[in-house]
Design a protein around this motif. Structure first.
Motif, PDB file in Angstrom:
ATOM      1  N   ASN A 198      35.493   8.089  -7.393  1.00 61.43           N
ATOM      2  CA  ASN A 198      36.907   8.416  -7.316  1.00 61.43           C
ATOM      3  C   ASN A 198      37.219   9.074  -5.976  1.00 61.43           C
ATOM      4  N   VAL A 249      42.275   7.367  -6.440  1.00 60.75           N
ATOM      5  CA  VAL A 249      42.923   8.179  -7.475  1.00 60.75           C
ATOM      6  C   VAL A 249      44.351   8.519  -7.089  1.00 60.75           C
ATOM      7  N   VAL A 283      38.463  13.955  -8.192  1.00 58.72           N
ATOM      8  CA  VAL A 283      37.807  13.020  -7.267  1.00 58.72           C
ATOM      9  C   VAL A 283      36.403  13.473  -6.870  1.00 58.72           C
TER      10      VAL A 283
END
Length: 337
Positions: free
Chosen positions: A3, A29, A79
Motif C-alpha cells: 500500500n 491508497v 500505507v
C-alpha cells in the motif's frame, strides 16, 4: 500488494500516482495535498482517494465540494510506504513525520543526499536499496547521467566524462510565473551540482558538469565529451548504450532535430502528456575520435524519474529483489520498449 501513498500531487506526484495505479504489485491508497483547484479535481476524476495535508486545506477542499477521506496521519496509518513529491522545504518537514511514524519513504531529487543517506538509480544500485527505510530518487539530469555513463562503465569503456547541460528555465505550466527570456544564465559553480549528485549514487564516476539555464521549458539538452579507456568504434559505444533499456537512440536525419520534434513524437506515440521516460540520444550525431567520445541527448524532467520511482518502491519494500525483473516490469507497464 504493498500500500502506497503519494504526498504532493504536482508535476511529479500526478505522474507517480498514475504509474503506481497501473502496477499489479502495489496499491495506490490515496494522494495528499493542500490544493483544491483543477489539479486535484483531475485526481478525483481518476477516482483517487483524496487526503488533506493540513486542517486549513481540508476546510477548503470540503468547501469546494471535494470528498476528503481524512488527513495526512489517516493516510499514513494505511500505507507501507510514502512517495513524497512535495517542494523541498515541505518535504524536509514531512520526513520528520515519516521517521517518527516508522514508515518507509522516498523523496525526489530536490532533496539532499543526507536526507535519506541513500540515493537511487535502478540500473546502478538497486540492490543496495533493498529493504531500506528511505531513499532519494535523484534528479532528472542526474538520472540521465547515471544511465548513459553507467552503460559506458559497464562496458569498461569509461575513463572520465565532462558534460555541459542546457537547462530549461522552468516547468511549462509555470512559465507565466517566472523563467528567463532573451538571455542565458550560466551556473556560477563548476562543477554544477549534477556531477557530484551522480557520485552520490556511484562514487567511482569521474564526471564534471557545467550548466546553463536557457529560455525554453520543454526539456534539458546535454552535450558530453567522454575520455574512453581505449580506442574503440562507434558500434561498440552504441552497443554499450543499448544495454540500457531506458536510453532511446534517435535519428537526427529522421526529422528529430530539436526537443519540440522529439516531444511531438512521444505525443504521437500516445504517451500520457507526451512523456519521455527514456534518455533520447542522437545516434547519428554520436562521434568517436580515437579514444574520445562525443554525444548529445534530451531529458524530459517531468517524466524520466517516474520509472525510477516505481523501481525504488519495489526495492525498499522488498517485493522484488532482482533489479532487472523490476526494471522490465516497470518498463512494460509504462510502454518503454
Amino acid at each position: 500488494m504493498k500500500n502506497i501513498a503519494v504526498i504532493g500531487y504536482g508535476v511529479i506526484g500526478k505522474r507517480v500516482a498514475d504509474a503506481i495505479n497501473i502496477q499489479d504489485d502495489m496499491n495506490l491508497v490515496g494522494v495528499c495535498d493542500v490544493i483544491s483547484d483543477w489539479r486535484i479535481q483531475n485526481a478525483i476524476r481518476k477516482e483517487y482517494n483524496i487526503y488533506a495535508a493540513t486542517n486549513e486545506a481540508e476546510k477548503q477542499m470540503k468547501s469546494s465540494g471535494i470528498s476528503v477521506q481524512g488527513n495526512l496521519q489517516d493516510l499514513l496509518d494505511k500505507v507501507d510506504l510514502v512517495v513524497d513529491c512535495t517542494p523541498k522545504n515541505i518535504a524536509a518537514k514531512n520526513v520528520e513525520i515519516y521517521k517518527k511514524q516508522g514508515i518507509k519513504f522516498i523523496v525526489e531529487g530536490g532533496e539532499k543526499h543526507e536526507t535519506t543517506g541513500h540515493s537511487f538509480n535502478a540500473e546502478t544500485n538497486y540492490e543496495s536499496a533493498l529493504n531500506l527505510n528511505a531513499t532519494r530518487v535523484v534528479s532528472c539530469n542526474t538520472t540521465s547521467i547515471l544511465r548513459t555513463l553507467g552503460a559506458l562503465k559497464r562496458a569498461d569503456l569509461l575513463d572520465y566524462a565532462r558534460g555541459t547541460l542546457l537547462r530549461r528555465a522552468t516547468d511549462p505550466w509555470e512559465s507565466h510565473l517566472g523563467g528567463i527570456m532573451n538571455t542565458m544564465v550560466p551556473e556560477r559553480e563548476i562543477p554544477s551540482h549534477q556531477g557530484p549528485d551522480a557520485q552520490s549514487v556511484d562514487p567511482d564516476l569521474n564526471v564534471i558538469t557545467s550548466a546553463v539555464k536557457v529560455p525554453e521549458t520543454l526539456s534539458h539538452l546535454h552535450y558530453w565529451n567522454v575520455k574512453l579507456k581505449k580506442q574503440t568504434t562507434k558500434e561498440e559505444v552504441l552497443n554499450a548504450f543499448k544495454t540500457s533499456s531506458r536510453i532511446k537512440l534517435i535519428q537526427y536525419d529522421q526529422g528529430l532535430v530539436s526537443n519540440n520534434t522529439i516531444k511531438e513524437m512521444f505525443l504521437d506515440m500516445g504517451r500520457p502528456w507526451g512523456d519521455m521516460y527514456e534518455v533520447a540520444l542522437w545516434e547519428d550525431m554520436l562521434k568517436v575520435v580515437g579514444d574520445e567520445l562525443f554525444y548529445a541527448y534530451v531529458v524530459d524532467n517531468q517524466a524520466i524519474v517516474i520509472p525510477e520511482t516505481i523501481d525504488a518502491i519495489r526495492a525498499l519494500t522488498g517485493i522484488e529483489t532482482d533489479s532487472q525483473k523490476s526494471i522490465s516490469k516497470t518498463n512494460k507497464s509504462l510502454g518503454i520498449n
